[in-house]
Design an enzyme around this catalytic site. Structure first.
Site, mmCIF file in Angstrom:
data_model
loop_
_atom_site.group_PDB
_atom_site.id
_atom_site.type_symbol
_atom_site.label_atom_id
_atom_site.label_comp_id
_atom_site.label_asym_id
_atom_site.label_seq_id
_atom_site.Cartn_x
_atom_site.Cartn_y
_atom_site.Cartn_z
ATOM 1 C CD1 TRP A 1 0.933 -0.352 3.010
ATOM 2 C CD2 TRP A 1 -0.712 1.155 3.597
ATOM 3 N NE1 TRP A 1 1.175 0.082 4.272
ATOM 4 C CE2 TRP A 1 0.016 1.109 4.629
ATOM 5 C CE3 TRP A 1 -1.781 1.907 3.536
ATOM 6 C CZ2 TRP A 1 0.077 1.814 5.859
ATOM 7 C CZ3 TRP A 1 -1.789 2.767 4.819
ATOM 8 C CH2 TRP A 1 -1.028 2.697 5.775
ATOM 9 C CG ASP A 2 4.802 0.922 1.273
ATOM 10 O OD1 ASP A 2 3.793 0.077 1.768
ATOM 11 O OD2 ASP A 2 6.079 0.713 1.850
ATOM 12 C CD GLU B 1 2.049 -3.986 8.876
ATOM 13 O OE1 GLU B 1 1.809 -3.618 7.790
ATOM 14 O OE2 GLU B 1 3.317 -3.461 9.270
ATOM 15 C CE LYS C 1 5.965 -1.841 11.546
ATOM 16 N NZ LYS C 1 5.605 -2.718 10.700
ATOM 17 C CD GLN C 2 2.809 1.070 9.963
ATOM 18 O OE1 GLN C 2 3.869 0.419 10.175
ATOM 19 N NE2 GLN C 2 1.977 0.834 8.399
#
Length: 784
Positions: free
Chosen positions: A356-357, A499, A609-610
């Site tokens: 998905w980046d 994640e 995480k992000q």
């Protein structure tokens, strides 16, 4: 250590440099100084070999599965960059003797790698070396190399072995069958290799030219062949003061190239044509080819994008150049059957797979800066529809469920099954993303929506976009689960962008993005029925609209808490225990939390995480859901500070999103700090941060943080909005974007926004709530 102050004059803020050689830190410059043109990526390993080097050449789209128990990946192709050099019979290496004035540089402007130093051998012979290299942007199959050697003290005997080495592997995995090798006319070397499973032919050609004191010479040359290797050995003697040059031109062609991938393909014909092409390059010579390469970068990249920043920190301008360089080098603009890997073409990590980046972090740059390439990247997803349909069917759904990791479009899901070690059990950890991280399908729908709104490309919608949006909507409608007790649809057992939280239910990002996907499908279906009834009949099934509407109306969308407006990341996140995250927030290496906790334990802690909720706010404000009170300015601010304190940014995807959000809520000092951290993921002084390859999403994030954050550029449901928020360190920024097919030049200072249009068409832009319409140019006074 890296040195970014080397560039002077016309090359100020254009040079990435290293001024000290260390055989322990090779990976940093091999990665950040990568050479590429979208067709191929060449890791910048030194010419002379070292034990810890990673010598990689990847050709985009040439995926292979070495064995049934191996993962589909880009194979490490044959190497032509290595030179085995003997000085007076002893192997040349910077690990021996004495080195002075060492410099290894990537000249971003010219897209050229240059390395130079003075070296004194253990026997006291002093020589001056200079190596240069480029991967041509003018001729996509060409690699050029040059070695210059000057004798500074006494005569020396030199031996150089150079050729094509197909003994390369991917961390020990061999992807190629033995192929033909031949040396033509005592100069032209050709080697063929074929991938073991996908059957892709590679044809490598190389030729050397030797010069002494600017005169071409014919040195003693021996020809050699070994298994998967062919080379030539040159021996000569140079006297004190002599200047020796070796020029090497190499080409790579594959049967997956568009011009060869057809039913009449002939390996013999490709061998013949590629050899003929190399002979033409040989006639032109290294310098002419290098100049055409330099001009191609100047005309197609630097003149086209023209991104300039006036900052108190000159590294900011360098970071922008770095971002544009790598975005160009990594992207296969030449072929819509190919995507962008998470490590681009710079390393074996993530196997060359697309995540998905691409849609969320890389594609926006191309949507606004190079729409043709953006379209190509979206068409890559279209070509993957059969695999997406197959994945949905295998999991019991309908429609299209896009692979979490995608390689060649027809390969389907290629996510590995197992990952790193579980610190508690000592076992391998299960990789769940390919099975339960589902938001990608909605991310692709968002990317289509963003692309069409910015470009106005209705033809793309009709040929590719509608079907992808409708098929992903069908997937979501079949994916929802009915909760009888609560009388609502839910999405359970997923992984969201965070994640560190596996097997959660009602991840807010996933639920809202799925809702957006359904609403977009209904909007597009209504539009298509009015504008093209025949196409509508072929793409929209009876009952689709009613099903989408019914599911969307009853899908559970998490609500912000009344007391603080914090939106729950999932059903349980806000109830998890909290720990002191200070040491992990200060970490110099990502994922250090895994030294203390295993995935199951991390799942039970309020740690992210992000960017997850923060990313949701950023995406939703660009859609027709922008006025939803759940995404109010007050909620945005509350959620930012709540989740920023709990986010470790253990993914390179994360920092740029938080930088944009901080800029939007007026936390400019924090925004700039997060921008700088985004730049330093690869450009920073951590000499092992990029060993495994470039962080492609973070490279896109540098541009996003500058344009979406500081410049405040945004499409909002088809309207262009520009609300600049320059950090105090920046006095000015200038760059170009496309809007509805028209080029716009933006010039932003603290007090003024100037927009110049490339045509006489009327342009509408909204700034600070005011709508302005202009034709040629407009100047808008900014108030803080």
């Amino acid at each position: 250590m890296m040195d970014y102050s080397i560039g002077k004059g016309n090359y100020e803020n254009w040079i990435l440099g290293e001024n000290n050689f260390s055989s322990l830190h090779l990976g940093k410059t091999e990665t950040v100084m990568l050479l590429g043109n979208g067709y191929m990526g060449l890791r910048s390993a030194n010419e002379e070999p070292y034990l810890s080097e990673r010598r990689n050449l990847f050709i985009n789209g040439t995926f292979n599965q070495a064995d049934k128990n191996e993962v589909v990946e880009l194979p490490n192709a044959a190497d032509a960059t290595r030179l085995d050099i003997l000085i007076d019979g002893e192997r040349f290496s910077l690990e021996f003797g004495e080195t002075e004035n060492y410099s290894k540089q990537l000249n971003i402007k010219d897209a050229e790698l240059i390395r130079s130093f003075s070296w004194t051998s253990p026997e006291g012979k002093k020589l001056q070396f200079r190596f240069s290299r480029f991967v041509s942007f003018a001729h996509s199959h060409l690699i050029g190399m040059k070695m210059e050697l000057k004798c500074l003290s006494g005569a020396v005997d030199v031996s150089i072995e150079s050729g094509i080495n197909a003994q390369m592997t991917n961390s020990g995995v061999q992807h190629f069958l033995e192929g033909d090798r031949r040396i033509w006319e005592d100069r032209f070397i050709q080697l063929v290799q074929t991938t073991t499973q996908s059957g892709i032919d590679f044809v490598h050609n190389t030729v050397h030219t030797l010069k002494l004191n600017d005169e071409e010479i014919t040195a003693e040359a021996n020809k050699y062949m070994e298994r998967r290797k062919v080379w030539m050995s040159y021996k000569f003697r140079i006297e004190q003061g002599d200047n020796f040059e070796l020029e090497k031109l190499t080409t790579v062609h594959t049967s997956r190239d568009k011009e060869s991938d057809h039913e009449h393909y002939s390996l013999a014909e490709m061998q013949e044509q590629s050899l003929r092409e190399l002979k033409d390059f040989d006639k032109k010579g290294y310098e002419r080819l290098r100049e055409s390469h330099r001009l191609a970068w100047q005309e197609n990249v630097w003149d086209a994008y023209g991104f300039e920043v006036e900052s108190e920190n000159p590294d900011d301008q360098l970071a922008i150049h770095f971002s544009l360089y790598h975005l160009t080098a990594m992207t296969p603009a030449h072929d819509d059957r190919m995507g962008v890997g998470a490590k681009a073409l710079s390393g074996e990590a993530y196997k060359g797979h697309s995540f998905w980046d691409t849609e969320i972090f890389i594609l926006p740059f191309f949507i606004y800066s190079n729409p043709d390439t953006a379209r190509s990247l979206l068409q890559y997803r279209y070509h993957g529809l059969p695999g997406a349909r197959q994945k949905a069917a295998e999991q019991g759904y309908i429609g299209a469920m896009f692979p979490w990791e995608m390689a060649w479009p027809t390969d389907g899901e290629v996510t590995p099954e197992w990952g790193d070690i579980d610190i508690v059990t000592g076992e391998r950890t299960k990789i769940w993303a390919g099975l339960i991280e589902h938001h990608l399908s909605a991310d692709i729908a968002f990317a289509i929506y963003q692309y069409v709104n910015v470009t106005g490309d209705e033809e793309f919608l009709e040929q590719y976009g509608y079907v992808m949006v409708f098929e992903t909507a069908r997937f979501w409608a079949s994916r929802f689960e009915w909760n009888e007790e609560r009388e609502r649809y839910e999405i359970t057992d997923v992984i969201g962008p965070d994640e560190y939280k596996e097997h959660v239910s009602n991840n807010a990002f996933t639920n809202y993005m799925a809702y957006f996907n359904l609403m977009l499908a209904m909007r597009y279906a209504e539009k298509l029925e009015k504008e093209n009834p025949e196409l509508w009949k072929s793409l929209v099934r009876q009952g689709d609209h009613a099903d989408w509407q019914s599911k969307a109306e009853r899908l559970y969308l998490p609500e912000p808490r009344n007391e603080d407006l914090v939106l729950p990341q999932d059903d349980t996140y806000l109830e998890l225990r909290e720990i002191d995250l200070d040491k992990y927030k200060k970490q110099t290496k990502a994922r250090t939390i895994y030294r203390d906790y295993n995935p199951e334990q991390i799942n039970g802690i309020q740690v992210t995480k992000q960017a997850d909720i923060i990313l949701l706010f950023f995406l939703m404000e660009q859609t027709f859901l922008k006025d939803d009170p759940r995404f109010s300015k007050e909620a945005k601010r509350a959620n930012f500070f709540y989740y920023e304190a709990r986010t470790l940014h253990d993914s390179s995807l994360s920092l740029s999103t938080h930088a944009i959000a901080a800029s939007e809520i007026g936390a400019r000092e924090l925004a700039y700090s997060l921008f700088r951290k985004t730049c330093e993921i690869d450009m920073g002084q951590n000499m092992h941060s990029s060993d495994d390859g470039i962080h492609a999403a973070a490279i896109g994030g540098i541009w996003k943080a500058a344009v979406f954050g500081f410049a405040g550029v945004r499409q909002t449901d088809g309207r262009l909005m520009i609300n600049p928020r320059l950090p105090k360190e920046w006095g000015r920024m200038q760059f170009s974007i496309y809007w509805k097919g028209e080029p716009l030049r933006l010039d932003i200072t603290k007090n003024m926004l100037k927009i110049s249009a490339g045509s006489e068409k009327a342009v509408q832009v909204e700034t600070a709530g005011n709508v302005h319409e202009f034709e040629h140019s407009i100047e808008i006074t900014l108030t803080d």
